[in-house]
Write a protein that holds these residues in place. Structure first.
Motif, mmCIF file in Angstrom:
data_model
loop_
_atom_site.group_PDB
_atom_site.id
_atom_site.type_symbol
_atom_site.label_atom_id
_atom_site.label_comp_id
_atom_site.label_asym_id
_atom_site.label_seq_id
_atom_site.Cartn_x
_atom_site.Cartn_y
_atom_site.Cartn_z
ATOM 1 N N MET A 190 25.155 45.172 72.511
ATOM 2 C CA MET A 190 25.961 46.234 71.545
ATOM 3 C C MET A 190 27.198 45.511 71.006
ATOM 4 N N ASN A 191 28.021 44.702 72.253
ATOM 5 C CA ASN A 191 29.205 44.302 71.769
ATOM 6 C C ASN A 191 29.046 43.299 70.471
ATOM 7 N N ASN A 192 28.031 42.501 70.279
ATOM 8 C CA ASN A 192 27.853 41.604 69.336
ATOM 9 C C ASN A 192 27.685 42.381 68.145
ATOM 10 N N LEU A 193 26.971 43.416 68.083
ATOM 11 C CA LEU A 193 26.810 44.372 67.143
ATOM 12 C C LEU A 193 28.106 44.804 66.403
ATOM 13 N N SER A 194 28.953 45.415 67.287
ATOM 14 C CA SER A 194 30.208 45.877 66.737
ATOM 15 C C SER A 194 30.939 44.823 66.137
ATOM 16 N N GLU A 195 31.152 43.820 66.907
ATOM 17 C CA GLU A 195 31.930 42.517 66.608
ATOM 18 C C GLU A 195 31.690 42.201 65.018
ATOM 19 N N VAL A 196 30.169 41.840 64.943
ATOM 20 C CA VAL A 196 29.792 41.418 63.626
ATOM 21 C C VAL A 196 30.278 42.332 62.593
ATOM 22 N N PHE A 197 30.038 43.657 62.641
ATOM 23 C CA PHE A 197 30.224 44.604 61.527
ATOM 24 C C PHE A 197 31.729 44.836 61.493
ATOM 25 N N LYS A 198 32.297 44.338 62.493
ATOM 26 C CA LYS A 198 34.138 44.611 62.397
ATOM 27 C C LYS A 198 34.559 43.357 61.551
ATOM 28 N N ASP A 199 33.836 42.046 61.777
ATOM 29 C CA ASP A 199 34.245 41.019 61.209
ATOM 30 C C ASP A 199 34.123 41.083 59.742
ATOM 31 N N LYS A 200 32.823 41.566 59.267
ATOM 32 C CA LYS A 200 32.236 41.913 57.910
ATOM 33 C C LYS A 200 32.955 43.065 57.358
ATOM 34 N N LYS A 201 33.730 43.751 57.905
ATOM 35 C CA LYS A 201 34.526 44.827 57.540
ATOM 36 C C LYS A 201 33.492 46.023 56.964
ATOM 37 N N LEU A 202 32.231 46.136 57.833
ATOM 38 C CA LEU A 202 31.331 47.015 57.593
ATOM 39 C C LEU A 202 31.563 48.260 58.490
ATOM 40 N N LYS A 203 31.145 49.609 58.140
ATOM 41 C CA LYS A 203 30.844 50.499 59.000
ATOM 42 C C LYS A 203 29.705 50.693 59.764
ATOM 43 N N LEU A 204 29.869 50.754 61.279
ATOM 44 C CA LEU A 204 28.767 50.666 62.207
ATOM 45 C C LEU A 204 28.345 52.315 62.305
ATOM 46 N N THR A 205 27.420 52.422 61.639
ATOM 47 C CA THR A 205 26.847 53.900 61.539
ATOM 48 C C THR A 205 25.832 54.246 62.647
ATOM 49 N N PRO A 206 25.536 55.507 63.201
ATOM 50 C CA PRO A 206 24.545 56.035 64.202
ATOM 51 C C PRO A 206 23.368 55.424 63.520
ATOM 52 N N GLN A 207 22.920 55.536 62.254
ATOM 53 C CA GLN A 207 21.686 54.921 61.709
ATOM 54 C C GLN A 207 21.527 53.483 61.853
ATOM 55 N N ARG A 208 22.378 52.816 61.660
ATOM 56 C CA ARG A 208 22.328 51.288 61.700
ATOM 57 C C ARG A 208 22.190 50.868 63.134
ATOM 58 N N ILE A 209 22.941 51.626 64.190
ATOM 59 C CA ILE A 209 22.908 51.080 65.386
ATOM 60 C C ILE A 209 21.477 51.585 66.136
ATOM 61 N N ALA A 210 20.896 52.832 65.664
ATOM 62 C CA ALA A 210 19.701 53.138 65.825
ATOM 63 C C ALA A 210 18.479 52.196 65.473
ATOM 64 N N VAL A 211 18.630 51.601 64.205
ATOM 65 C CA VAL A 211 17.506 50.861 63.689
ATOM 66 C C VAL A 211 17.712 49.647 64.616
ATOM 67 N N TYR A 212 18.884 48.939 64.568
ATOM 68 C CA TYR A 212 18.935 47.691 65.395
ATOM 69 C C TYR A 212 18.468 47.987 66.742
ATOM 70 N N LYS A 213 18.961 48.897 67.487
ATOM 71 C CA LYS A 213 18.465 49.281 68.841
ATOM 72 C C LYS A 213 16.942 49.073 68.791
ATOM 73 N N TYR A 214 16.065 49.736 68.017
ATOM 74 C CA TYR A 214 14.848 50.027 67.841
ATOM 75 C C TYR A 214 14.232 48.617 67.660
ATOM 76 N N LEU A 215 14.653 47.870 66.935
ATOM 77 C CA LEU A 215 14.199 46.318 66.649
ATOM 78 C C LEU A 215 14.342 45.566 67.882
ATOM 79 N N LYS A 216 15.446 45.686 68.727
ATOM 80 C CA LYS A 216 15.774 44.816 69.870
ATOM 81 C C LYS A 216 14.870 45.232 71.034
ATOM 82 N N SER A 217 14.357 46.464 70.710
ATOM 83 C CA SER A 217 13.585 47.147 71.843
ATOM 84 C C SER A 217 12.091 46.955 71.797
ATOM 85 N N THR A 218 11.605 46.093 70.820
ATOM 86 C CA THR A 218 10.260 45.909 70.585
ATOM 87 C C THR A 218 9.821 44.442 70.145
#
Length: 144
Positions: free
Chosen positions: A1-29
């Motif tokens: 999760m830290n990597n996710l927030s760091e990447v979004f922070k570096d790219k100046k993008l908003k880390l939304t709950p939907q983006r987190i949910a999609v990412y977590k789903y893909l990492k879990s399968t």
């Protein structure tokens, strides 16, 4: 999760709950789901999230190299939470897509340099065949 927030922070993008949910789903399968499959899987926990939102989240995750977009030639894309270089194989019967583990094609980029004047940046290799279950089903049909 830290990597996710760091990447979004570096790219100046908003880390939304939907983006987190999609990412977590893909990492879990280990599956390689389409946007529609991801959408249906997340519906119970995110009933207000639209299919368009899933597509937008996937597009962003692909752009920041956190998710891999696969085109196995079926008219829509599939997505993979593993972004390290690896190949995929698709069953020609049932359509299932799996990773090919333990076989690295990164040196393919160096091998191809003598055959093109392009600077090769990346590659994507797909294999096609029959999964174990479909092959067994076909073998069983021939035995009857």
């Amino acid at each position: 999760m830290n990597n996710l927030s760091e990447v979004f922070k570096d790219k100046k993008l908003k880390l939304t709950p939907q983006r987190i949910a999609v990412y977590k789903y893909l990492k879990s399968t280990n599956e390689h789901p389409s946007a529609e499959v991801i959408y249906k899987a997340l519906q119970p926990d995110y009933p207000t999230m639209s299919l368009a939102t899933v597509y937008k989240a996937l597009k962003t995750l692909v752009e920041v190299d956190l998710v891999q977009e696969l085109n196995v030639g079926e008219g829509n894309f599939r997505y993979d939470g593993k972004v390290c270089p690896h190949s995929h194989i698709q069953c020609l019967s049932c359509g299932k897509v799996d990773d090919i583990e333990g076989f690295c094609l990164s040196d393919l980029n160096d091998s191809i340099k003598d055959h093109t004047d392009y600077e090769v940046m990346t590659n994507q290799v797909y294999f096609y065949g029959l999964c174990k279950e479909c092959k067994n089903n076909i073998d069983n049909l021939h035995e009857d």
